[in-house]
Design a protein around this motif. Structure first.
Motif, PDB file in Angstrom:
ATOM      1  N   ALA B 188       0.825  -1.209   0.000  1.00 29.36           N
ATOM      2  CA  ALA B 188       0.000   0.000   0.000  1.00 29.36           C
ATOM      3  C   ALA B 188       0.857   1.256   0.000  1.00 29.36           C
ATOM      4  O   ALA B 188       1.932   1.280   0.596  1.00 29.36           O
ATOM      5  CB  ALA B 188      -0.923   0.003   1.216  1.00 29.36           C
ATOM      6  N   ILE B 189       0.363   2.268  -0.696  1.00 32.00           N
ATOM      7  CA  ILE B 189       0.902   3.616  -0.530  1.00 32.00           C
ATOM      8  C   ILE B 189      -0.211   4.428   0.108  1.00 32.00           C
ATOM      9  O   ILE B 189      -1.336   4.440  -0.377  1.00 32.00           O
ATOM     10  CB  ILE B 189       1.307   4.255  -1.875  1.00 32.00           C
ATOM     11  CG1 ILE B 189       2.462   3.488  -2.521  1.00 32.00           C
ATOM     12  CG2 ILE B 189       1.722   5.713  -1.650  1.00 32.00           C
ATOM     13  CD1 ILE B 189       2.936   4.083  -3.828  1.00 32.00           C
ATOM     14  N   LEU B 190       0.135   5.062   1.214  1.00 34.68           N
ATOM     15  CA  LEU B 190      -0.862   5.784   1.984  1.00 34.68           C
ATOM     16  C   LEU B 190      -0.526   7.267   1.928  1.00 34.68           C
ATOM     17  O   LEU B 190       0.457   7.700   2.523  1.00 34.68           O
ATOM     18  CB  LEU B 190      -0.795   5.255   3.425  1.00 34.68           C
ATOM     19  CG  LEU B 190      -1.820   5.685   4.441  1.00 34.68           C
ATOM     20  CD1 LEU B 190      -3.196   5.184   4.063  1.00 34.68           C
ATOM     21  CD2 LEU B 190      -1.433   5.136   5.810  1.00 34.68           C
ATOM     22  N   VAL B 191      -1.328   8.011   1.176  1.00 38.30           N
ATOM     23  CA  VAL B 191      -1.142   9.461   1.153  1.00 38.30           C
ATOM     24  C   VAL B 191      -2.026  10.036   2.243  1.00 38.30           C
ATOM     25  O   VAL B 191      -3.212   9.704   2.313  1.00 38.30           O
ATOM     26  CB  VAL B 191      -1.532  10.039  -0.223  1.00 38.30           C
ATOM     27  CG1 VAL B 191      -1.637  11.555  -0.146  1.00 38.30           C
ATOM     28  CG2 VAL B 191      -0.524   9.632  -1.276  1.00 38.30           C
ATOM     29  N   GLU B 192      -1.463  10.830   3.105  1.00 37.66           N
ATOM     30  CA  GLU B 192      -2.232  11.257   4.274  1.00 37.66           C
ATOM     31  C   GLU B 192      -1.742  12.618   4.762  1.00 37.66           C
ATOM     32  O   GLU B 192      -0.549  12.889   4.816  1.00 37.66           O
ATOM     33  CB  GLU B 192      -2.036  10.177   5.361  1.00 37.66           C
ATOM     34  CG  GLU B 192      -2.847  10.348   6.610  1.00 37.66           C
ATOM     35  CD  GLU B 192      -4.329  10.440   6.351  1.00 37.66           C
ATOM     36  OE1 GLU B 192      -4.812  11.579   6.252  1.00 37.66           O
ATOM     37  OE2 GLU B 192      -5.009   9.391   6.241  1.00 37.66           O
ATOM     38  N   GLN B 193      -2.701  13.483   5.094  1.00 38.77           N
ATOM     39  CA  GLN B 193      -2.360  14.776   5.686  1.00 38.77           C
ATOM     40  C   GLN B 193      -1.978  14.600   7.152  1.00 38.77           C
ATOM     41  O   GLN B 193      -1.145  15.313   7.686  1.00 38.77           O
ATOM     42  CB  GLN B 193      -3.581  15.713   5.654  1.00 38.77           C
ATOM     43  CG  GLN B 193      -4.104  16.049   4.289  1.00 38.77           C
ATOM     44  CD  GLN B 193      -3.469  17.287   3.717  1.00 38.77           C
ATOM     45  OE1 GLN B 193      -2.925  18.092   4.459  1.00 38.77           O
ATOM     46  NE2 GLN B 193      -3.519  17.435   2.415  1.00 38.77           N
ATOM     47  N   ASP B 194      -2.634  13.606   7.785  1.00 43.21           N
ATOM     48  CA  ASP B 194      -2.441  13.366   9.206  1.00 43.21           C
ATOM     49  C   ASP B 194      -1.165  12.532   9.372  1.00 43.21           C
ATOM     50  O   ASP B 194      -1.172  11.310   9.294  1.00 43.21           O
ATOM     51  CB  ASP B 194      -3.666  12.610   9.734  1.00 43.21           C
ATOM     52  CG  ASP B 194      -3.605  12.400  11.231  1.00 43.21           C
ATOM     53  OD1 ASP B 194      -2.497  12.501  11.806  1.00 43.21           O
ATOM     54  OD2 ASP B 194      -4.652  12.120  11.819  1.00 43.21           O
ATOM     55  N   VAL B 195      -0.049  13.243   9.574  1.00 43.71           N
ATOM     56  CA  VAL B 195       1.261  12.598   9.515  1.00 43.71           C
ATOM     57  C   VAL B 195       1.413  11.515  10.582  1.00 43.71           C
ATOM     58  O   VAL B 195       1.862  10.395  10.296  1.00 43.71           O
ATOM     59  CB  VAL B 195       2.388  13.647   9.656  1.00 43.71           C
ATOM     60  CG1 VAL B 195       3.746  12.965   9.732  1.00 43.71           C
ATOM     61  CG2 VAL B 195       2.348  14.603   8.482  1.00 43.71           C
ATOM     62  N   SER B 196       1.006  11.807  11.823  1.00 45.49           N
ATOM     63  CA  SER B 196       1.247  10.810  12.870  1.00 45.49           C
ATOM     64  C   SER B 196       0.389   9.574  12.641  1.00 45.49           C
ATOM     65  O   SER B 196       0.819   8.449  12.905  1.00 45.49           O
ATOM     66  CB  SER B 196       0.985  11.419  14.254  1.00 45.49           C
ATOM     67  OG  SER B 196      -0.285  12.012  14.276  1.00 45.49           O
ATOM     68  N   ARG B 197      -0.804   9.770  12.120  1.00 45.88           N
ATOM     69  CA  ARG B 197      -1.662   8.639  11.772  1.00 45.88           C
ATOM     70  C   ARG B 197      -0.977   7.771  10.712  1.00 45.88           C
ATOM     71  O   ARG B 197      -0.914   6.551  10.827  1.00 45.88           O
ATOM     72  CB  ARG B 197      -2.998   9.180  11.237  1.00 45.88           C
ATOM     73  CG  ARG B 197      -3.957   8.183  10.722  1.00 45.88           C
ATOM     74  CD  ARG B 197      -4.847   7.555  11.747  1.00 45.88           C
ATOM     75  NE  ARG B 197      -5.675   8.478  12.491  1.00 45.88           N
ATOM     76  CZ  ARG B 197      -6.368   8.099  13.582  1.00 45.88           C
ATOM     77  NH1 ARG B 197      -6.295   6.863  14.007  1.00 45.88           N
ATOM     78  NH2 ARG B 197      -7.101   8.961  14.204  1.00 45.88           N
ATOM     79  N   ALA B 198      -0.440   8.417   9.679  1.00 44.15           N
ATOM     80  CA  ALA B 198       0.203   7.686   8.591  1.00 44.15           C
ATOM     81  C   ALA B 198       1.439   6.945   9.095  1.00 44.15           C
ATOM     82  O   ALA B 198       1.659   5.773   8.778  1.00 44.15           O
ATOM     83  CB  ALA B 198       0.576   8.650   7.468  1.00 44.15           C
ATOM     84  N   LEU B 199       2.264   7.637   9.888  1.00 41.99           N
ATOM     85  CA  LEU B 199       3.492   7.006  10.365  1.00 41.99           C
ATOM     86  C   LEU B 199       3.183   5.861  11.322  1.00 41.99           C
ATOM     87  O   LEU B 199       3.990   4.939  11.480  1.00 41.99           O
ATOM     88  CB  LEU B 199       4.392   8.047  11.041  1.00 41.99           C
ATOM     89  CG  LEU B 199       4.881   9.181  10.123  1.00 41.99           C
ATOM     90  CD1 LEU B 199       5.828  10.099  10.874  1.00 41.99           C
ATOM     91  CD2 LEU B 199       5.550   8.633   8.876  1.00 41.99           C
ATOM     92  N   GLY B 200       1.992   5.931  11.938  1.00 43.81           N
ATOM     93  CA  GLY B 200       1.600   4.876  12.868  1.00 43.81           C
ATOM     94  C   GLY B 200       1.362   3.535  12.195  1.00 43.81           C
ATOM     95  O   GLY B 200       1.556   2.494  12.816  1.00 43.81           O
ATOM     96  N   VAL B 201       0.922   3.526  10.941  1.00 46.52           N
ATOM     97  CA  VAL B 201       0.612   2.256  10.288  1.00 46.52           C
ATOM     98  C   VAL B 201       1.655   1.847   9.242  1.00 46.52           C
ATOM     99  O   VAL B 201       1.652   0.713   8.787  1.00 46.52           O
ATOM    100  CB  VAL B 201      -0.789   2.264   9.616  1.00 46.52           C
ATOM    101  CG1 VAL B 201      -1.884   2.331  10.661  1.00 46.52           C
ATOM    102  CG2 VAL B 201      -0.911   3.393   8.619  1.00 46.52           C
ATOM    103  N   ALA B 202       2.523   2.770   8.862  1.00 45.94           N
ATOM    104  CA  ALA B 202       3.447   2.470   7.768  1.00 45.94           C
ATOM    105  C   ALA B 202       4.779   1.940   8.281  1.00 45.94           C
ATOM    106  O   ALA B 202       5.215   2.269   9.385  1.00 45.94           O
ATOM    107  CB  ALA B 202       3.684   3.729   6.939  1.00 45.94           C
ATOM    108  N   GLN B 203       5.423   1.099   7.461  1.00 43.97           N
ATOM    109  CA  GLN B 203       6.767   0.640   7.810  1.00 43.97           C
ATOM    110  C   GLN B 203       7.824   1.665   7.385  1.00 43.97           C
ATOM    111  O   GLN B 203       8.875   1.770   7.979  1.00 43.97           O
ATOM    112  CB  GLN B 203       7.086  -0.701   7.124  1.00 43.97           C
ATOM    113  CG  GLN B 203       6.414  -1.888   7.765  1.00 43.97           C
ATOM    114  CD  GLN B 203       5.169  -2.280   6.985  1.00 43.97           C
ATOM    115  OE1 GLN B 203       5.225  -2.434   5.776  1.00 43.97           O
ATOM    116  NE2 GLN B 203       4.042  -2.407   7.675  1.00 43.97           N
TER     117      GLN B 203
END
Lengths: 287, 236
Positions: B188-203
């Protein structure tokens, strides 16, 4: 009784107008394309039926079995090779291509068949009629054609709302870009829409050929009637299109009853009236 | 190192005279979730559009499973196993919820995602399956958009701003489904404004700025200040 008779005849011819309109409406709905050549395709189908009947000796109504698949295949390839390359950039280019197809069809038919007006004789069924009450009788053939038109529109609704192909049509109509991301080949979806439209055109052409005289220049008037039926009924609603055809047919019949010169004009006037009072048509479904 | 499923090499793309991407290099490994972060106008959406074929680029700039796909027709790229959950959801408004899901599975690859699995993931959609898709709430529509993408059984799924415009409680519900999606093995590529949310699920994450990669790494590799600097461009 004369007036009731006129209205009944108007309703019946309205079915034919709805057939002219249904294919037009489908093409506009799926690819936002106004097919200027639509009326000429109807006339070309009429000539195709004429040739097939002359060559095979089939009954004109039985020629449906050959004319419909032939027109559908021609429609598919016309879309793939002539229209698809121009679709997507702006709406004017494909419109101009259909205009060109219209001119080529009219002049091609003129070269092949001369300007003489022709008719497809359907035999004894043409004069058969059912007497409802004294002074009011229904022609069997117009009645059959009307019922066929209703069935075809019902069938198109089924295709549109109950099949995978129809789902692809609606998705492409809603959002062409997203539809492509759904693994749908836009060229093929458009080709199938034109094929379906041309199949309906084929039936309309045969009915036209049996009901009236036609010549290579008859197309544009059929296009106008089709347009008017679509707009009166409201875009995106095939049952509305049928109603639009019937309204147009009744208006013309009443006009003709007043004076023969008023027949066509009365239809146009009712069209303008609807456009003025309800610009989105009587039963709009599409924005 | 496994072969990357997606590999961008010097990706340049834009719209007409406007260039939005200036030589992006990035890889996504199979089954990996990559967060793509950056301010508005950084080129994140353009990058996703180039991957899906909606924006043209040179063939070798985008490789999927080792095969050049840059500028290929969107439906052909979709057939290879790339699905997108677009910004603003873009559901088909004349289709019901179920039809939206079914059309996502049009000529789908074989895999575990079926209508039933989607309804298990988002039970509310089963209840609403006959409704027009656009009659649903924003969060439910987002579920349909995610389900529609999953129905293709993609190998790579692109999420574009799935939390945009949704209430925090709804965002939490949507993100609750993300682990199940990732567990199915899809990259998955997750484009997200909510940085901490994105970093929380991404490797891993890639931060973009004005069409270029400004920072990349694992969420733990850099402190918040470095990420913020890369995000807003204050490092120079």
């Amino acid at each position: 009784m004369e007036w009731v008779n006129a209205i009944v005849q108007g309703v019946l011819i309205g079915g034919l107008y709805a057939l002219f309109a249904a294919g037009l409406s489908l093409i506009f709905g799926v690819m936002r394309l106004v097919n200027i050549a639509h009326g000429d395709m109807v006339v070309a189908a009429a000539y195709l039926a004429l040739v097939i009947v002359q060559m095979t000796g089939l009954h004109p109504l039985a020629s449906v079995l050959l004319v419909v698949p032939l027109m559908a295949v021609l429609g598919y390839f016309m879309q793939r090779f002539l229209l698809n390359p121009t679709i997507g950039k702006d709406f004017l280019s494909p419109l101009l291509v259909t205009f060109g197809i219209s001119i080529i069809l009219q002049n091609g038919l003129l070269v092949l068949f001369t300007a003489d007006s022709r008719r497809l004789a359907a035999g004894s069924i043409e004069t058969a009629s059912i007497q409802l009450v004294s002074g009011l009788s229904l022609g069997v053939l117009p009645l059959l054609m009307f019922m066929a038109s209703v069935l075809i529109i019902f069938g198109m609704e089924l295709v549109f709302f109950r099949t995978r192909l129809g789902r692809a049509f609606r998705a492409t109509s809603d959002d062409p870009e997203m539809a492509q991301l759904m693994n749908l080949d836009r060229n093929d979806v458009f080709g199938m829409a034109m094929a379906l439209s041309a199949a309906v055109v084929a039936i309309a052409g045969i009915f036209l050929a049996i009901r009236a005289n036609f010549d290579p220049a008859s197309g544009p008037a059929r296009l106008i009637f089709g347009f008017e039926a679509v707009i009166i009924g409201g875009l995106g609603n095939l049952w509305g299109t049928l109603a639009g055809g019937v309204v147009l047919g009744i208006a013309q019949a009443i006009g003709a009853q007043i004076s023969p010169g008023w027949q066509i004009l009365a239809g146009h006037l009712v069209f303008f009236l609807v456009l003025g009072l309800k610009p989105r048509g009587l039963f709009p479904r599409m924005d | 190192m496994p072969e990357p499923i997606l590999s961008l090499t010097g990706l340049r793309a834009g719209y007409g005279d406007f260039q939005a991407l200036f030589g992006i290099d990035l890889d996504v490994e199979p089954g990996e979730t990559l967060a793509l972060i950056g301010a508005n106008g950084a080129g994140k959406t353009t990058l996703l559009r180039a991957v899906t074929g909606l924006v043209g680029c040179a063939p070798e700039m985008v490789a999927f499973d080792g095969r050049p796909i840059g500028g290929m027709r969107p439906d052909r790229i979709a057939a290879l196993g790339v699905a997108m959950v677009p910004e603003g959801r873009r559901l088909f408004r004349s289709l019901s919820v179920e039809e939206n899901l079914l059309i996502g599975g049009e000529r789908a690859r074989k895999g575990e995602w079926t209508l039933e699995r989607i309804y298990d993931l988002f039970p509310i959609l089963r209840e609403k399956r006959r409704n027009p898709a656009t009659a649903l709430s924003g969060g439910q529509q987002q579920m349909v958009a995610i389900g529609r993408a999953l129905m293709a059984n993609p190998r790579l799924i692109l999420f574009d701003e799935i939390s945009l415009g949704l209430a925090p409680v709804v965002i939490r519900d949507i993100y609750a489904a993300v682990p199940a999606i990732i567990a199915s093995g899809v990259a998955a590529i997750l484009v997200e404004q909510d940085v901490s949310r994105a970093l929380g699920v991404a490797q891993r994450f890639v931060c973009m700025q004005e069409g270029r990669v400004s920072l990349a790494g694992r969420p733990g590799d850099h402190d918040r200040a470095a990420i913020t600097a890369a995000y807003f461009g204050m490092a120079r």
